[in-house]
Design a protein around this motif. Structure first.
Motif, mmCIF file in Angstrom:
data_model
loop_
_atom_site.group_PDB
_atom_site.id
_atom_site.type_symbol
_atom_site.label_atom_id
_atom_site.label_comp_id
_atom_site.label_asym_id
_atom_site.label_seq_id
_atom_site.Cartn_x
_atom_site.Cartn_y
_atom_site.Cartn_z
ATOM 1 N N THR A 189 -38.181 -34.784 66.570
ATOM 2 C CA THR A 189 -39.443 -35.460 66.874
ATOM 3 C C THR A 189 -39.664 -36.694 66.017
ATOM 4 O O THR A 189 -40.258 -37.672 66.489
ATOM 5 C CB THR A 189 -40.628 -34.495 66.722
ATOM 6 O OG1 THR A 189 -40.646 -33.983 65.375
ATOM 7 C CG2 THR A 189 -40.514 -33.339 67.699
ATOM 8 N N SER A 190 -39.216 -36.682 64.769
ATOM 9 C CA SER A 190 -39.433 -37.855 63.918
ATOM 10 C C SER A 190 -38.728 -39.081 64.491
ATOM 11 O O SER A 190 -39.262 -40.194 64.439
ATOM 12 C CB SER A 190 -38.956 -37.588 62.485
ATOM 13 O OG SER A 190 -37.581 -37.250 62.465
ATOM 14 N N LEU A 191 -37.526 -38.892 65.073
ATOM 15 C CA LEU A 191 -36.812 -40.019 65.676
ATOM 16 C C LEU A 191 -37.567 -40.557 66.881
ATOM 17 O O LEU A 191 -37.669 -41.774 67.071
ATOM 18 C CB LEU A 191 -35.403 -39.597 66.086
ATOM 19 C CG LEU A 191 -34.435 -39.206 64.968
ATOM 20 C CD1 LEU A 191 -33.070 -38.883 65.553
ATOM 21 C CD2 LEU A 191 -34.308 -40.310 63.925
ATOM 22 N N ASP A 192 -38.105 -39.656 67.707
ATOM 23 C CA ASP A 192 -38.856 -40.100 68.878
ATOM 24 C C ASP A 192 -40.133 -40.834 68.476
ATOM 25 O O ASP A 192 -40.498 -41.838 69.088
ATOM 26 C CB ASP A 192 -39.208 -38.907 69.763
ATOM 27 C CG ASP A 192 -38.017 -38.376 70.534
ATOM 28 O OD1 ASP A 192 -37.088 -39.159 70.781
ATOM 29 O OD2 ASP A 192 -38.013 -37.193 70.873
ATOM 30 N N LEU A 193 -40.805 -40.336 67.449
ATOM 31 C CA LEU A 193 -42.034 -40.979 66.988
ATOM 32 C C LEU A 193 -41.742 -42.376 66.446
ATOM 33 O O LEU A 193 -42.427 -43.355 66.794
ATOM 34 C CB LEU A 193 -42.706 -40.126 65.917
ATOM 35 C CG LEU A 193 -43.990 -40.700 65.307
ATOM 36 C CD1 LEU A 193 -45.062 -40.878 66.372
ATOM 37 C CD2 LEU A 193 -44.500 -39.796 64.183
ATOM 38 N N ILE A 194 -40.734 -42.494 65.602
ATOM 39 C CA ILE A 194 -40.372 -43.798 65.041
ATOM 40 C C ILE A 194 -39.956 -44.755 66.150
ATOM 41 O O ILE A 194 -40.336 -45.930 66.171
ATOM 42 C CB ILE A 194 -39.244 -43.644 64.003
ATOM 43 C CG1 ILE A 194 -39.717 -42.802 62.817
ATOM 44 C CG2 ILE A 194 -38.776 -45.016 63.510
ATOM 45 C CD1 ILE A 194 -38.590 -42.344 61.907
ATOM 46 N N MET A 220 -34.108 -39.925 58.288
ATOM 47 C CA MET A 220 -34.899 -40.141 59.499
ATOM 48 C C MET A 220 -35.399 -38.840 60.116
ATOM 49 O O MET A 220 -36.382 -38.845 60.845
ATOM 50 C CB MET A 220 -34.086 -40.911 60.534
ATOM 51 C CG MET A 220 -33.652 -42.283 60.086
ATOM 52 S SD MET A 220 -32.691 -43.075 61.375
ATOM 53 C CE MET A 220 -32.064 -44.479 60.473
ATOM 54 N N SER A 221 -34.702 -37.760 59.866
ATOM 55 C CA SER A 221 -35.087 -36.486 60.468
ATOM 56 C C SER A 221 -36.081 -35.719 59.611
ATOM 57 O O SER A 221 -36.428 -34.588 59.937
ATOM 58 C CB SER A 221 -33.843 -35.628 60.723
ATOM 59 O OG SER A 221 -33.080 -35.480 59.540
ATOM 60 N N GLY A 222 -36.532 -36.325 58.512
ATOM 61 C CA GLY A 222 -37.567 -35.705 57.695
ATOM 62 C C GLY A 222 -37.076 -34.618 56.764
ATOM 63 O O GLY A 222 -37.866 -33.770 56.342
ATOM 64 N N LEU A 226 -43.574 -43.837 56.319
ATOM 65 C CA LEU A 226 -44.937 -43.487 56.725
ATOM 66 C C LEU A 226 -44.929 -42.683 58.024
ATOM 67 O O LEU A 226 -45.706 -41.731 58.186
ATOM 68 C CB LEU A 226 -45.765 -44.759 56.897
ATOM 69 C CG LEU A 226 -46.107 -45.538 55.627
ATOM 70 C CD1 LEU A 226 -46.890 -46.802 55.983
ATOM 71 C CD2 LEU A 226 -46.896 -44.688 54.636
ATOM 72 N N LEU A 227 -44.054 -43.051 58.947
ATOM 73 C CA LEU A 227 -44.003 -42.345 60.222
ATOM 74 C C LEU A 227 -43.434 -40.936 60.070
ATOM 75 O O LEU A 227 -43.873 -40.008 60.754
ATOM 76 C CB LEU A 227 -43.182 -43.158 61.222
ATOM 77 C CG LEU A 227 -43.847 -44.465 61.671
ATOM 78 C CD1 LEU A 227 -42.882 -45.326 62.472
ATOM 79 C CD2 LEU A 227 -45.103 -44.177 62.491
ATOM 80 N N VAL A 228 -42.455 -40.766 59.193
ATOM 81 C CA VAL A 228 -41.934 -39.418 58.942
ATOM 82 C C VAL A 228 -43.029 -38.545 58.345
ATOM 83 O O VAL A 228 -43.195 -37.373 58.727
ATOM 84 C CB VAL A 228 -40.710 -39.470 58.008
ATOM 85 C CG1 VAL A 228 -40.314 -38.059 57.568
ATOM 86 C CG2 VAL A 228 -39.528 -40.142 58.709
ATOM 87 N N ALA A 267 -43.835 -39.657 73.599
ATOM 88 C CA ALA A 267 -43.414 -39.906 74.978
ATOM 89 C C ALA A 267 -42.874 -41.326 75.136
ATOM 90 O O ALA A 267 -41.858 -41.546 75.805
ATOM 91 C CB ALA A 267 -44.586 -39.667 75.928
ATOM 92 N N VAL A 268 -43.540 -42.305 74.517
ATOM 93 C CA VAL A 268 -43.050 -43.684 74.559
ATOM 94 C C VAL A 268 -41.650 -43.758 73.951
ATOM 95 O O VAL A 268 -40.758 -44.437 74.485
ATOM 96 C CB VAL A 268 -44.016 -44.626 73.811
ATOM 97 C CG1 VAL A 268 -43.402 -46.018 73.672
ATOM 98 C CG2 VAL A 268 -45.342 -44.717 74.539
ATOM 99 N N GLY A 269 -41.425 -43.057 72.846
ATOM 100 C CA GLY A 269 -40.124 -43.064 72.193
ATOM 101 C C GLY A 269 -39.041 -42.415 73.020
ATOM 102 O O GLY A 269 -37.886 -42.864 73.025
ATOM 103 N N ARG A 270 -39.372 -41.366 73.746
ATOM 104 C CA ARG A 270 -38.393 -40.704 74.594
ATOM 105 C C ARG A 270 -38.033 -41.557 75.799
ATOM 106 O O ARG A 270 -36.989 -41.344 76.420
ATOM 107 C CB ARG A 270 -38.928 -39.347 75.037
ATOM 108 C CG ARG A 270 -38.972 -38.302 73.917
ATOM 109 C CD ARG A 270 -39.576 -37.001 74.382
ATOM 110 N NE ARG A 270 -38.869 -36.487 75.550
ATOM 111 C CZ ARG A 270 -39.322 -35.506 76.321
ATOM 112 N NH1 ARG A 270 -40.505 -34.957 76.071
ATOM 113 N NH2 ARG A 270 -38.608 -35.084 77.343
#
Length: 383
Positions: free
Chosen positions: A20-25, A224-226, A286-288, A304-307
Protein backbone atom coordinates in the motif's frame (compact mmCIF):
# COMPACT_ATOMS: atom_id res chain seq x y z
CA UNK A 1 2.90 -5.83 4.30
CA UNK A 2 5.53 -8.53 3.98
CA UNK A 3 7.46 -8.59 0.71
CA UNK A 4 7.70 -12.39 0.69
CA UNK A 5 3.96 -12.93 0.69
CA UNK A 6 2.80 -15.73 -1.62
CA UNK A 7 1.70 -14.78 -5.11
CA UNK A 8 -0.39 -16.61 -7.69
CA UNK A 9 1.17 -19.26 -9.88
CA UNK A 10 0.93 -17.07 -12.98
CA UNK A 11 -0.21 -13.69 -14.17
CA UNK A 12 0.00 -10.27 -12.54
CA UNK A 13 0.00 -9.58 -8.82
CA UNK A 14 -3.32 -9.81 -7.02
CA UNK A 15 -4.88 -7.00 -5.03
CA UNK A 16 -4.09 -8.67 -1.71
CA UNK A 17 -0.37 -8.74 -2.50
CA UNK A 18 -0.05 -5.03 -3.20
CA UNK A 19 2.23 -2.88 -1.03
CA UNK A 20 0.00 0.00 0.00
CA UNK A 21 2.82 2.46 0.68
CA UNK A 22 3.97 2.16 -2.95
CA UNK A 23 0.45 2.77 -4.24
CA UNK A 24 -0.01 5.77 -1.96
CA UNK A 25 3.31 7.35 -2.98
CA UNK A 26 2.57 6.65 -6.64
CA UNK A 27 -0.86 8.25 -6.36
CA UNK A 28 0.52 11.45 -4.86
CA UNK A 29 3.39 11.52 -7.37
CA UNK A 30 1.22 11.16 -10.46
CA UNK A 31 -1.04 13.98 -9.27
CA UNK A 32 1.96 16.11 -8.30
CA UNK A 33 3.71 15.92 -11.66
CA UNK A 34 0.62 17.37 -13.35
CA UNK A 35 1.34 20.69 -11.60
CA UNK A 36 4.43 21.16 -13.76
CA UNK A 37 3.43 19.17 -16.86
CA UNK A 38 0.30 21.30 -17.29
CA UNK A 39 2.50 24.38 -17.76
CA UNK A 40 4.18 22.77 -20.75
CA UNK A 41 0.82 21.58 -22.13
CA UNK A 42 -0.15 25.22 -22.50
CA UNK A 43 3.10 27.15 -22.88
CA UNK A 44 5.83 24.67 -23.79
CA UNK A 45 9.10 23.85 -22.04
CA UNK A 46 10.53 27.36 -21.65
CA UNK A 47 7.93 28.66 -19.12
CA UNK A 48 8.33 25.35 -17.25
CA UNK A 49 11.92 26.38 -16.46
CA UNK A 50 11.74 30.17 -16.83
CA UNK A 51 8.92 31.91 -14.96
CA UNK A 52 9.31 35.01 -17.12
CA UNK A 53 8.94 33.14 -20.43
CA UNK A 54 5.16 32.84 -20.32
CA UNK A 55 2.12 32.35 -18.14
CA UNK A 56 3.19 34.84 -15.46
CA UNK A 57 0.84 37.75 -16.00
CA UNK A 58 -0.31 38.61 -12.47
CA UNK A 59 1.11 38.53 -8.97
CA UNK A 60 -0.85 35.35 -8.30
CA UNK A 61 0.63 33.75 -11.41
CA UNK A 62 4.11 34.54 -10.11
CA UNK A 63 3.29 33.18 -6.65
CA UNK A 64 2.00 29.94 -8.16
CA UNK A 65 5.10 29.69 -10.35
CA UNK A 66 7.48 30.22 -7.43
CA UNK A 67 5.60 27.65 -5.35
CA UNK A 68 5.91 25.14 -8.18
CA UNK A 69 9.63 25.75 -8.60
CA UNK A 70 10.31 25.23 -4.89
CA UNK A 71 7.92 22.43 -3.92
CA UNK A 72 7.17 20.58 -7.17
CA UNK A 73 9.72 21.02 -9.97
CA UNK A 74 11.85 17.84 -10.31
CA UNK A 75 10.65 16.51 -6.93
CA UNK A 76 7.55 14.56 -7.95
CA UNK A 77 9.16 13.31 -11.13
CA UNK A 78 12.01 12.10 -8.94
CA UNK A 79 9.56 10.30 -6.67
CA UNK A 80 7.89 8.75 -9.73
CA UNK A 81 11.30 7.59 -10.99
CA UNK A 82 12.23 6.10 -7.61
CA UNK A 83 8.99 4.13 -7.72
CA UNK A 84 9.68 2.89 -11.24
CA UNK A 85 13.03 1.48 -10.13
CA UNK A 86 11.34 -0.24 -7.22
CA UNK A 87 8.65 -1.57 -9.52
CA UNK A 88 11.14 -3.25 -11.85
CA UNK A 89 12.72 -5.24 -9.02
CA UNK A 90 9.35 -5.99 -7.46
CA UNK A 91 8.10 -7.34 -10.79
CA UNK A 92 11.15 -9.57 -11.24
CA UNK A 93 11.01 -10.86 -7.67
CA UNK A 94 7.37 -11.86 -7.97
CA UNK A 95 7.76 -13.22 -11.50
CA UNK A 96 10.62 -15.47 -10.38
CA UNK A 97 8.15 -17.47 -8.29
CA UNK A 98 5.79 -18.17 -11.19
CA UNK A 99 7.50 -17.57 -14.55
CA UNK A 100 10.25 -19.52 -16.27
CA UNK A 101 12.02 -16.42 -17.64
CA UNK A 102 11.22 -13.43 -15.41
CA UNK A 103 13.95 -11.19 -16.82
CA UNK A 104 12.87 -11.74 -20.41
CA UNK A 105 9.29 -11.12 -19.36
CA UNK A 106 10.32 -7.81 -17.78
CA UNK A 107 12.26 -6.83 -20.89
CA UNK A 108 9.20 -7.57 -23.02
CA UNK A 109 7.08 -5.59 -20.58
CA UNK A 110 9.33 -2.58 -21.05
CA UNK A 111 9.38 -2.96 -24.84
CA UNK A 112 5.63 -2.53 -24.58
CA UNK A 113 6.13 0.48 -22.31
CA UNK A 114 8.46 1.96 -24.93
CA UNK A 115 5.70 1.55 -27.50
CA UNK A 116 3.23 3.28 -25.19
CA UNK A 117 5.75 6.08 -24.75
CA UNK A 118 6.16 6.47 -28.52
CA UNK A 119 2.40 6.82 -28.91
CA UNK A 120 2.28 9.22 -25.95
CA UNK A 121 4.99 11.46 -27.37
CA UNK A 122 2.90 11.91 -30.50
CA UNK A 123 0.52 13.84 -28.26
CA UNK A 124 3.10 15.61 -26.10
CA UNK A 125 6.87 15.84 -26.34
CA UNK A 126 7.38 15.71 -22.55
CA UNK A 127 6.78 11.95 -22.30
CA UNK A 128 8.78 10.12 -19.61
CA UNK A 129 7.77 6.53 -20.43
CA UNK A 130 10.36 6.04 -23.18
CA UNK A 131 13.13 7.08 -20.79
CA UNK A 132 11.80 4.66 -18.19
CA UNK A 133 11.64 1.80 -20.69
CA UNK A 134 15.25 2.32 -21.79
CA UNK A 135 16.45 2.83 -18.21
CA UNK A 136 14.85 -0.47 -17.23
CA UNK A 137 17.42 -2.29 -19.37
CA UNK A 138 20.26 -0.62 -17.44
CA UNK A 139 18.73 -1.51 -14.09
CA UNK A 140 18.14 -5.11 -15.12
CA UNK A 141 21.82 -5.36 -16.10
CA UNK A 142 22.92 -3.91 -12.73
CA UNK A 143 20.32 -5.59 -10.52
CA UNK A 144 22.86 -7.96 -8.93
CA UNK A 145 24.66 -5.04 -7.27
CA UNK A 146 24.24 -4.58 -3.53
CA UNK A 147 21.49 -2.22 -2.45
CA UNK A 148 23.81 0.52 -1.23
CA UNK A 149 25.95 0.18 -4.34
CA UNK A 150 22.88 0.66 -6.53
CA UNK A 151 22.00 3.78 -4.53
CA UNK A 152 25.55 5.13 -4.85
CA UNK A 153 25.71 4.42 -8.59
CA UNK A 154 22.30 6.03 -9.05
CA UNK A 155 23.36 9.14 -7.14
CA UNK A 156 26.51 9.44 -9.27
CA UNK A 157 24.52 9.09 -12.50
CA UNK A 158 22.04 11.70 -11.26
CA UNK A 159 24.85 14.12 -10.39
CA UNK A 160 26.28 13.80 -13.90
CA UNK A 161 23.54 16.24 -14.83
CA UNK A 162 25.45 18.97 -12.96
CA UNK A 163 28.59 19.07 -15.19
CA UNK A 164 26.22 18.70 -18.14
CA UNK A 165 24.48 21.85 -16.91
CA UNK A 166 27.78 23.72 -16.62
CA UNK A 167 28.62 22.71 -20.20
CA UNK A 168 25.25 23.96 -21.43
CA UNK A 169 25.83 27.28 -19.67
CA UNK A 170 29.36 27.59 -21.08
CA UNK A 171 28.10 27.06 -24.63
CA UNK A 172 25.32 29.58 -24.02
CA UNK A 173 27.72 32.22 -22.70
CA UNK A 174 30.37 31.78 -25.39
CA UNK A 175 28.21 31.43 -28.50
CA UNK A 176 25.03 32.91 -29.92
CA UNK A 177 23.25 29.56 -29.71
CA UNK A 178 19.47 29.80 -29.66
CA UNK A 179 17.58 28.93 -26.46
CA UNK A 180 14.17 29.31 -28.10
CA UNK A 181 11.83 26.72 -26.66
CA UNK A 182 14.28 25.84 -23.91
CA UNK A 183 14.68 29.05 -21.92
CA UNK A 184 13.20 31.67 -24.22
CA UNK A 185 9.76 31.70 -25.88
CA UNK A 186 9.50 30.19 -29.34
CA UNK A 187 8.95 32.65 -32.16
CA UNK A 188 8.58 32.39 -35.93
CA UNK A 189 12.12 33.58 -36.67
CA UNK A 190 14.25 31.33 -34.44
CA UNK A 191 14.29 27.67 -33.57
CA UNK A 192 15.98 25.88 -30.73
CA UNK A 193 19.53 24.63 -31.12
CA UNK A 194 19.94 20.89 -31.65
CA UNK A 195 23.00 20.97 -29.39
CA UNK A 196 21.13 22.63 -26.55
CA UNK A 197 18.15 20.34 -26.98
CA UNK A 198 20.53 17.40 -26.82
CA UNK A 199 22.21 18.63 -23.65
CA UNK A 200 18.83 19.32 -22.06
CA UNK A 201 17.67 15.79 -22.91
CA UNK A 202 20.95 14.33 -21.62
CA UNK A 203 20.55 16.04 -18.25
CA UNK A 204 16.95 14.90 -18.07
CA UNK A 205 17.99 11.31 -18.84
CA UNK A 206 20.79 11.32 -16.25
CA UNK A 207 18.41 12.48 -13.53
CA UNK A 208 15.78 9.94 -14.50
CA UNK A 209 18.12 6.96 -14.73
CA UNK A 210 19.89 7.96 -11.53
CA UNK A 211 16.65 8.07 -9.56
CA UNK A 212 15.51 4.74 -11.02
CA UNK A 213 18.73 3.04 -9.86
CA UNK A 214 18.42 4.67 -6.45
CA UNK A 215 14.81 3.56 -6.23
CA UNK A 216 15.78 -0.05 -6.80
CA UNK A 217 18.35 0.10 -4.00
CA UNK A 218 15.97 1.84 -1.61
CA UNK A 219 13.29 -0.73 -2.34
CA UNK A 220 15.63 -3.57 -1.42
CA UNK A 221 16.45 -1.84 1.84
CA UNK A 222 12.74 -1.70 2.63
CA UNK A 223 12.56 2.09 2.61
CA UNK A 224 9.54 2.42 0.32
CA UNK A 225 7.59 -0.48 1.79
CA UNK A 226 7.67 1.02 5.28
CA UNK A 227 9.95 -1.59 6.86
CA UNK A 228 12.17 0.96 8.58
CA UNK A 229 11.51 2.58 11.94
CA UNK A 230 9.26 5.60 12.32
CA UNK A 231 12.24 7.53 13.63
CA UNK A 232 14.16 6.86 10.42
CA UNK A 233 11.33 8.27 8.32
CA UNK A 234 10.91 11.30 10.58
CA UNK A 235 14.63 12.11 10.41
CA UNK A 236 14.67 11.63 6.65
CA UNK A 237 11.67 13.93 6.26
CA UNK A 238 13.16 16.67 8.44
CA UNK A 239 16.64 16.52 6.94
CA UNK A 240 15.48 15.91 3.36
CA UNK A 241 12.99 18.75 3.26
CA UNK A 242 15.20 20.95 5.42
CA UNK A 243 17.98 20.64 2.84
CA UNK A 244 16.09 20.12 -0.42
CA UNK A 245 13.50 22.89 -0.26
CA UNK A 246 15.96 25.69 0.69
CA UNK A 247 18.17 24.62 -2.21
CA UNK A 248 15.17 24.82 -4.53
CA UNK A 249 14.36 28.25 -3.12
CA UNK A 250 17.97 29.29 -3.79
CA UNK A 251 17.46 28.47 -7.48
CA UNK A 252 14.41 30.73 -7.58
CA UNK A 253 16.37 33.56 -5.94
CA UNK A 254 19.43 33.15 -8.18
CA UNK A 255 17.41 33.17 -11.40
CA UNK A 256 15.25 36.09 -10.23
CA UNK A 257 18.28 38.18 -9.20
CA UNK A 258 19.79 37.36 -12.58
CA UNK A 259 16.62 38.74 -14.19
CA UNK A 260 16.05 35.38 -15.93
CA UNK A 261 18.85 36.21 -18.34
CA UNK A 262 20.35 33.53 -20.58
CA UNK A 263 23.66 33.97 -18.68
CA UNK A 264 21.99 32.33 -15.66
CA UNK A 265 19.61 30.00 -17.51
CA UNK A 266 21.27 26.70 -16.69
CA UNK A 267 23.52 27.25 -13.69
CA UNK A 268 20.60 28.83 -11.86
CA UNK A 269 18.92 25.41 -11.88
CA UNK A 270 21.81 23.62 -10.14
CA UNK A 271 20.74 24.26 -6.52
CA UNK A 272 17.29 22.89 -7.32
CA UNK A 273 18.84 19.82 -8.93
CA UNK A 274 21.04 19.21 -5.89
CA UNK A 275 18.02 19.53 -3.64
CA UNK A 276 15.92 17.05 -5.62
CA UNK A 277 17.16 13.83 -4.00
CA UNK A 278 16.78 14.96 -0.36
CA UNK A 279 13.40 16.61 -1.07
CA UNK A 280 12.07 13.51 -2.86
CA UNK A 281 13.16 11.27 0.02
CA UNK A 282 11.57 13.71 2.45
CA UNK A 283 8.24 13.61 0.64
CA UNK A 284 8.39 9.83 0.43
CA UNK A 285 9.09 9.55 4.15
CA UNK A 286 6.05 11.66 5.02
CA UNK A 287 3.86 9.46 2.83
CA UNK A 288 5.16 6.24 4.38
CA UNK A 289 4.38 7.66 7.83
CA UNK A 290 0.89 8.62 6.64
CA UNK A 291 0.38 5.13 5.25
CA UNK A 292 0.96 3.73 8.75
CA UNK A 293 -1.87 5.78 10.18
CA UNK A 294 -5.54 4.80 10.17
CA UNK A 295 -7.94 4.75 7.25
CA UNK A 296 -8.88 8.05 5.65
CA UNK A 297 -11.14 8.82 2.70
CA UNK A 298 -8.44 10.79 0.90
CA UNK A 299 -5.89 8.05 1.42
CA UNK A 300 -8.26 5.46 -0.05
CA UNK A 301 -8.76 7.59 -3.13
CA UNK A 302 -5.04 8.27 -3.52
CA UNK A 303 -4.37 4.53 -3.31
CA UNK A 304 -6.80 4.07 -6.20
CA UNK A 305 -5.08 6.84 -8.19
CA UNK A 306 -1.74 5.10 -7.59
CA UNK A 307 -3.04 1.73 -8.72
CA UNK A 308 -4.17 3.38 -11.95
CA UNK A 309 -1.05 5.55 -12.33
CA UNK A 310 -0.44 4.74 -16.00
CA UNK A 311 -4.07 5.39 -16.92
CA UNK A 312 -4.08 8.63 -14.96
CA UNK A 313 -0.73 9.81 -16.35
CA UNK A 314 -1.87 9.25 -19.94
CA UNK A 315 -5.32 10.75 -19.34
CA UNK A 316 -3.72 13.88 -17.88
CA UNK A 317 -2.01 14.44 -21.22
CA UNK A 318 -5.18 13.82 -23.20
CA UNK A 319 -7.19 16.21 -21.03
CA UNK A 320 -4.38 18.77 -21.02
CA UNK A 321 -3.97 18.78 -24.78
CA UNK A 322 -7.73 18.98 -25.33
CA UNK A 323 -8.37 21.73 -22.78
CA UNK A 324 -5.18 23.80 -22.76
CA UNK A 325 -3.79 23.29 -26.25
CA UNK A 326 -6.95 23.03 -28.35
CA UNK A 327 -9.96 24.55 -26.59
CA UNK A 328 -8.02 27.32 -24.81
CA UNK A 329 -5.28 27.75 -27.39
CA UNK A 330 -5.87 31.48 -27.86
CA UNK A 331 -6.90 32.21 -24.27
CA UNK A 332 -4.50 33.96 -21.92
CA UNK A 333 -5.21 32.01 -18.74
CA UNK A 334 -1.81 32.30 -17.01
CA UNK A 335 -0.58 29.97 -14.29
CA UNK A 336 -3.70 30.71 -12.27
CA UNK A 337 -5.89 29.23 -14.99
CA UNK A 338 -3.54 26.27 -15.28
CA UNK A 339 -3.84 25.66 -11.54
CA UNK A 340 -7.64 25.64 -11.85
CA UNK A 341 -7.31 23.06 -14.63
CA UNK A 342 -5.03 20.94 -12.43
CA UNK A 343 -7.45 21.04 -9.50
CA UNK A 344 -10.31 19.95 -11.78
CA UNK A 345 -8.27 17.03 -13.13
CA UNK A 346 -7.25 16.04 -9.60
CA UNK A 347 -10.88 15.95 -8.56
CA UNK A 348 -11.80 13.87 -11.60
CA UNK A 349 -9.01 11.36 -11.07
CA UNK A 350 -9.65 11.01 -7.34
CA UNK A 351 -13.30 10.38 -8.22
CA UNK A 352 -13.04 8.07 -11.21
CA UNK A 353 -10.11 5.96 -9.95
CA UNK A 354 -12.04 4.76 -6.92
CA UNK A 355 -15.25 4.21 -8.89
CA UNK A 356 -13.41 2.25 -11.59
CA UNK A 357 -11.52 0.02 -9.14
CA UNK A 358 -14.72 -0.72 -7.22
CA UNK A 359 -15.88 -2.47 -10.40
CA UNK A 360 -12.68 -3.57 -12.10
CA UNK A 361 -9.39 -5.14 -11.00
CA UNK A 362 -7.09 -2.86 -13.01
CA UNK A 363 -7.14 0.51 -14.69
CA UNK A 364 -7.83 0.29 -18.46
CA UNK A 365 -4.24 1.11 -19.52
CA UNK A 366 -2.83 -1.20 -16.82
CA UNK A 367 -5.10 -4.02 -17.97
CA UNK A 368 -4.09 -3.67 -21.62
CA UNK A 369 -0.41 -3.55 -20.60
CA UNK A 370 -0.84 -6.75 -18.55
CA UNK A 371 -2.68 -8.58 -21.32
CA UNK A 372 0.09 -7.71 -23.77
CA UNK A 373 2.81 -8.56 -21.23
CA UNK A 374 1.50 -12.05 -20.45
CA UNK A 375 0.01 -12.53 -23.94
CA UNK A 376 -3.16 -13.99 -22.54
CA UNK A 377 -6.42 -12.68 -21.19
CA UNK A 378 -6.60 -11.23 -17.70
CA UNK A 379 -9.77 -11.01 -15.65
CA UNK A 380 -10.86 -7.38 -15.59
CA UNK A 381 -14.31 -7.18 -14.02
CA UNK A 382 -14.64 -7.99 -10.34
CA UNK A 383 -16.77 -10.98 -9.43
Amino acid sequence: MSLDRRVPDSGPVTEGDRITSLDLIRGVAVLGILLMNAVSFKYGLAPYLNLSAGGSETGLDWAIGVFGEIFVDQKFMAVFSLLFGAGILLFIERAEAREARPVLLNLWRNVLLLGIGVLHTMLWEGDVLMLYAVSAVVLIALRSLQSRTLIAVGACVFLLSVPNTFLAQYITNTTDVSLAGIWEPVDDETSSSDVMEGLTLLGYAARGLGMILMGAGLYRLGFMSGRMSAGTYRRTAVIGLGVGLPLAAASVVVTALGDYAREIAFIGQIPNTLGTIPAALGYMSLLVLWDRRGEHWLKRRLLAVGRMALTNYLSQTVLGMLALTILLDDASIGRTGILIFVLVVWALQLWWSRIWLDRFRFGPAEWLWRVATYRRGQALRRA
